[in-house]
Write an enzyme that holds these catalytic residues in place. Structure first.
Site, PDB file in Angstrom:
ATOM      1  N   GLY A 255       0.801  -1.219   0.000  1.00  0.00           N
ATOM      2  CA  GLY A 255       0.000   0.000   0.000  1.00  0.00           C
ATOM      3  C   GLY A 255       0.834   1.269   0.000  1.00  0.00           C
ATOM      4  CB  ALA A 256       1.617   3.762   1.581  1.00  0.00           C
ATOM      5  CG  MET A 257       8.191   2.554   2.838  1.00  0.00           C
ATOM      6  SD  MET A 257       8.027   1.266   4.136  1.00  0.00           S
ATOM      7  CE  MET A 257       9.203   1.910   5.312  1.00  0.00           C
ATOM      8  CD  GLU A 258       6.761   2.721   7.861  1.00  0.00           C
ATOM      9  OE1 GLU A 258       6.043   2.346   6.906  1.00  0.00           O
ATOM     10  OE2 GLU A 258       7.212   1.953   8.725  1.00  0.00           O
ATOM     11  CG  ASN A 259      10.259   5.641   2.579  1.00  0.00           C
ATOM     12  OD1 ASN A 259      10.717   4.567   2.936  1.00  0.00           O
ATOM     13  ND2 ASN A 259       9.458   5.774   1.518  1.00  0.00           N
ATOM     14  CG  HIS A 291      -0.774   2.678   8.545  1.00  0.00           C
ATOM     15  ND1 HIS A 291      -1.183   1.737   9.468  1.00  0.00           N
ATOM     16  CD2 HIS A 291       0.455   2.293   8.139  1.00  0.00           C
ATOM     17  CE1 HIS A 291      -0.224   0.831   9.612  1.00  0.00           C
ATOM     18  NE2 HIS A 291       0.781   1.137   8.808  1.00  0.00           N
ATOM     19  CD  GLU A 292       2.149   3.938   5.209  1.00  0.00           C
ATOM     20  OE1 GLU A 292       3.222   3.839   5.817  1.00  0.00           O
ATOM     21  OE2 GLU A 292       1.421   2.950   4.951  1.00  0.00           O
ATOM     22  CG  HIS A 295       4.349   3.823  10.296  1.00  0.00           C
ATOM     23  ND1 HIS A 295       4.481   2.930  11.347  1.00  0.00           N
ATOM     24  CD2 HIS A 295       3.818   3.105   9.267  1.00  0.00           C
ATOM     25  CE1 HIS A 295       4.043   1.733  10.958  1.00  0.00           C
ATOM     26  NE2 HIS A 295       3.630   1.811   9.707  1.00  0.00           N
ATOM     27  CD  GLU A 314       3.787  -1.692  10.013  1.00  0.00           C
ATOM     28  OE1 GLU A 314       2.676  -1.123   9.989  1.00  0.00           O
ATOM     29  OE2 GLU A 314       4.776  -1.260   9.381  1.00  0.00           O
TER      30      GLU A 314
HETATM   31  N1  TRP Z   1       5.759  -0.342   6.546  1.00  0.00           N
HETATM   32  C1  TRP Z   1       4.742  -0.347   5.534  1.00  0.00           C
HETATM   33  C2  TRP Z   1       3.449  -0.036   6.238  1.00  0.00           C
HETATM   34  O1  TRP Z   1       2.835  -0.815   6.847  1.00  0.00           O
HETATM   35  C3  TRP Z   1       4.559  -1.611   4.818  1.00  0.00           C
HETATM   36  C4  TRP Z   1       5.670  -2.223   4.060  1.00  0.00           C
HETATM   37  C5  TRP Z   1       6.554  -3.130   4.479  1.00  0.00           C
HETATM   38  C6  TRP Z   1       5.886  -2.134   2.687  1.00  0.00           C
HETATM   39  N2  TRP Z   1       7.298  -3.607   3.462  1.00  0.00           N
HETATM   40  C7  TRP Z   1       6.895  -3.031   2.354  1.00  0.00           C
HETATM   41  C8  TRP Z   1       5.300  -1.383   1.715  1.00  0.00           C
HETATM   42  C9  TRP Z   1       7.314  -3.200   1.044  1.00  0.00           C
HETATM   43  C10 TRP Z   1       5.722  -1.549   0.414  1.00  0.00           C
HETATM   44  C11 TRP Z   1       6.698  -2.461   0.078  1.00  0.00           C
HETATM   45  O2  TRP Z   1       3.026   1.049   6.285  1.00  0.00           O
HETATM   46 ZN    ZN Z   2       2.616   0.286   8.721  1.00  0.00          ZN
END
Ligand code: TRP
Ligand code: ZN
Length: 851
Positions: A255-259, A291-292, A295, A314
């Site tokens: 879905g998405a990533m919290e960088n 959610h992101e 984080h 998570e």
């Molecule tokens: N940390 C992300 C979340 O839950 C999820 C995540 C983990 C992710 N590995 C990933 C997203 C690889 C994309 C690709 O918000």
């Molecule tokens: Zn997450």
């Protein structure tokens, strides 16, 4: 290249890294097939670890150009997993230059390209595909990143310190693990806004998208600002940089990533417009943005010591985003939806060969543990903790958590300790929720004498490979009592069950009440309560807990469907009458009424039958569900048109809960109407629709009525240039296919020129829908098993992560008859026999197959 032989990693083996990283400087010179990455890393001995004279750095699929320590060239030992090099005893600087090939990175992990744009995905262990580094979350450092490339937009984490033509330099002042690193370069346009934090910090907000997608940004931006405000108000958490960027990417594994400061989103999880997105899409986007963003504190400022602690960030962040959605929309509706999802995905996982604790103790490939158990059950565990200690103590404990662990890579032990220190409670037994796999089965016996009701609960968790000898859990059971006249005998009270068997007494009652148990689904358990159908109907009509009203309706539906499946009984009249009463009750909100009309999923029914020691027959389950829907169509035959009209929204489209609730009820009615009018109302709705919710629901009904051909073509012509809408077009045809046609429909779609298995959204549109089509996937021909296996074999060398996730479709094989078991295992074995199968897919299928 061949993956290394599978190695199992154990939580018990954790040791700190021998060095700390004081700073990291990275310089990227972007080129599609030959990107150069130069790194300068300052190491110092870790005072909390024993010293070593050879250093290991992770690194995979990297071409090492040069390496040096304190300026002197070195020649490290290279392996498939990284490099080993002799190092001096004190602090030192390691430098390296590597070359990588983002254009051929189809795994979408590390640095890769999507539609000409560069982007990264580093969680969990993707940074090691960018450069040599101690790629583990307990190694945190301050990053400075220079990006050189031909693109107008060059982004990384933190704040921009230098921007020139074709070069940008970024500095992130917050120490972070490598999994939170991000880089984006592309021809992108920004939708911009600002936010002022509670202490007056001015934050620039940008949502970067491909040209043409500007019109789909407003909702996501609004959701971001609402999330920032909510986290300040509810958790006292403020944003900590001057800039927050979000980038939408079409090719993304999840879905998405919290960088840090640079969230990267699957475009399906951020882009929205009324014409192209359904109400459900809007709600999901709002939740994922939240959610992101959340984080930033629960994950980034406080991260995980190791990947076994994944639920630390998570579970808590899912819990926080569910609280946010409850506040933004309807709390009971959100709770009911979450429970439907939990039962559908997590209970199935917990009942099968992939069962694992919320905090697993071993893994081969961590990507395989981003599961419903870690995320959704992890969130349930936090909800139980809050129920047990109360709201006030919960927020006190959270304040202590943020204060004590800011900047730490923490553990579940740290997390529980703040609750123990805040409340004086001993959480040793509660910790079993993190350590034991399996869903507890709770059985209730009731006894009423004179003025006293005694509730006796027993609990039992079925043993699994992961937890062969489960011990009793701490189970918060929220209970209320309702008198026969519908008045409340007892407001909600939380019983704390800690033993295998335990009784609770309620005295001074004027009459025998009906017990309303596990209100709000206060624990993730399977409850057996021997209530008569009359008592259930009573609760359905009168319970003061909305969740439990819904739950009683659902239990009646399940009971009736099971008798229909087992004995060919007719649909239960009490259920139909009870549902008719609540759905026509205009004092209830439309969204709740629409949920009341839902049936347990066919896969849930299979789980229940399997749990009862029976062998589910997918065709019989499908037939019973259809018969029940027909019975509902009869039950509502004189109300459906009126309810449909009364809940049809004529005001301009708004994605908020109120309008969305009405549309969900009117569309639930449309599906009953379509069973009687052959699709006339659906065609009218299709022709008039000015938003995707109405258009898609009408199209689904037309397909079901056998009248979809023309509209499917019209839909294609209208939306062929919109990738996200085309995903719906692909998915819907599989979803709405008859069971015997599902595999053939999916197969035909894979031959469509717009099918592209390298794009995870498109692959999932077809195969996610096929797998979710219970009777279609498990059709006796076995065609769907073979088709899925063919495509998993095709996809695995390109994208192991998405392949491995899709393998979970086979996790329920043991439920079914010997013939289906043999067919599924033959496909599992065929995939396992594929040369050079990825570690991800190998681990999943080996676990599914079992010892
Ligand atoms: N940390 C992300 C979340 O839950 C999820 C995540 C983990 C992710 N590995 C990933 C997203 C690889 C994309 C690709 O918000
Ligand atoms: Zn997450």
């Amino acid at each position: 290249m061949r993956d290394a032989a599978p190695k199992t990693i154990y939580l018990a083996d954790y040791t700190p890294y021998p060095w700390t990283v004081e700073s990291v400087d990275l310089h990227f010179t972007l080129a599609p097939n030959a990107t150069r990455v130069r790194s300068v890393i300052r190491f110092a001995p870790n005072p909390n670890a024993s010293a070593e004279d050879a250093m290991f750095l992770h690194g995979e699929k990297l071409k090492l150009i040069s390496a040096a320590i304190d300026g002197a060239p070195v020649t490290p030992d290279l392996s498939d997993e990284g490099l080993q090099v002799a190092v001096p005893s004190g602090a030192f600087t390691f430098e390296a230059e590597v070359e990588i090939d983002p254009a051929n990175n189809t795994a979408l992990e590390g640095l890769y390209m999507s539609n000409g744009m560069y982007c990264t995905q580093c969680e969990a262990e993707g940074f090691r595909k960018i450069t040599f580094y101690p790629d583990r979350p307990d190694v945190m450092s301050v990053f400075t990143v220079t990006v050189e490339g031909p693109h107008p937009v060059l982004l990384s984490n933190g704040n921009p310190v230098l921007t020139q033509n074709h070069l940008a330099k970024w500095h992130d002042p917050w120490p972070k693990p490598a999994y939170l690193f991000a880089l984006v370069a592309g021809d992108l346009v920004a939708h911009s806004d600002t936010f002022t934090t509670m202490s007056g910090r001015h934050v620039d907000l940008n949502l970067y998208v491909r040209p043409g997608d500007e019109g789909k940004c407003a909702f996501g931006m609004q959701a971001l600002k609402a999330s920032m405000k909510w986290d300040e108000e509810v958790y006292g958490r403020e944003y900590d940089l001057d800039l927050f960027n979000i980038v939408a990417v079409d090719d993304f594994n999840m879905g998405a990533m919290e960088n840090k400061g640079l969230n990267i989103f699957n475009s399906s999880a951020v882009l929205a417009s009324p014409e192209t997105s359904t109400d459900m899409n809007f709600e999901r986007i709002e939740a994922i943005i939240a959610h992101e963003y959340f984080h930033n504190w629960t994950g980034n400022r406080i991260t995980c010591r190791d990947w076994f602690q994944l639920c630390l960030k998570e579970g808590l962040t899912v819990y926080r985003d569910s609280q946010f959605t409850s506040d933004m929309r309807s709390a009971p509706v959100k709770r009911i939806s979450d429970v439907i999802d939990l039962r559908g995905r997590q209970f199935a996982e917990d009942q099968g060969p992939l069962a694992h604790p919320v905090r697993p103790e071993s893994f081969q490939e961590i990507n395989n543990f981003y599961t419903a158990t870690v995320y959704e059950k992890g969130a349930e565990v936090i909800g139980m903790l809050k129920t047990l200690v109360g709201d006030e103590a919960y927020y006190q404990a959270l304040d202590l958590y943020f204060e004590r662990h800011d900047g730490d890579a923490a553990t579940i032990e740290d997390w529980l300790k703040v609750f123990e220190d805040t409340t004086g409670r001993n959480l040793t037994q509660f910790k079993r929720w993190y350590a034991q796999a399996g869903t507890p089965r709770v059985t209730l016996e009731e006894n009423f004498e004179l003025d006293t009701l005694t509730l006796t609960f027993t609990q039992h968790t079925p043993p699994s490979a992961a937890t062969p000898d489960p011990q009793p859990q701490v189970i918060p059971i929220a209970v209320g009592l309702i008198y026969p006249d519908g008045t409340e005998a007892l407001e909600t009270r939380v019983l704390e069950m800690t033993k295998a068997e335990q009784s609770f007494r309620f005295t001074g009652l004027e009459d025998e009440p009906v017990a309303s148990v596990l209100r709000g689904f206060s624990a993730p358990v399977v409850l057996t309560q021997n209530l008569s159908d009359t008592d259930r109907a009573h609760l359905l009509a009168n319970d003061t807990d909305t969740f439990n009203r819904w739950e009683q309706g659902r239990t009646l539906a399940r009971g009736s469907l099971l008798s229909m499946i087992r004995t060919g009984a007719a649909p239960d009249a009490k259920y139909l009458a009870g549902i008719h009463a609540v759905v026509t009750d205009t004092s209830l909100d439309p969204a709740t009424r629409a949920l009341m009309l839902g049936l347990p999923s066919q896969s849930d029914l299979a789980t229940t039958l399997h749990d009862a020691g029976e062998t589910p027959d997918p065709a019989a389950i499908y037939a019973a569900s259809e018969t029940m829907r027909e019975a509902l169509a009869d039950t509502f035959s004189s109300d459906a048109a009126g309810l449909y009209a009364a809940n049809t929204v004529t005001a301009p489209y708004d994605p908020g809960a109120e309008q969305a609730g009405k549309r969900s009820l009117s569309n639930a009615m449309l599906s009953l109407i379509t069973r009687r009018d052959g699709g006339a109302a659906a065609q009218a709705q299709y022709d008039a629709a000015d938003n995707m919710t109405q258009q898609l629901s009408a199209l689904a009904n037309l397909i079901r009525a056998g009248k979809g051909t023309a509209s499917l073509t019209a839909f294609y012509d209208q939306w062929k240039d919109d990738r996200l809408v085309m995903d719906k077009w692909f998915g819907l045809q599989v979803m709405e296919a008859a069971p015997e046609d599902a595999a053939a429909t999916a197969e035909a779609l894979t031959r469509h020129p717009d099918f592209n298995h390298k794009n995870p959204n498109r692959f999932r549109a077809v195969f996610g829908a096929l797998v979710m089509h219970h009777a279609g996937f498990h059709h006796a021909s076995g065609a769907a098993y073979t088709l899925l296996a063919d495509w998993l074999i095709t996809l695995d060398p390109l994208n192991p992560q998405t392949t491995a996730r899709m393998c979970s479709a086979f996790q329920t094989w043991k439920r079914y008859d010997a013939h289906r078991q043999r067919m599924i295992l033959a496909q599992v074995d065929r995939i396992l026999a594929t040369p050079n199968l990825s570690r991800d897919t190998t681990e999943m299928l080996t676990r599914i197959r079992g010892a």
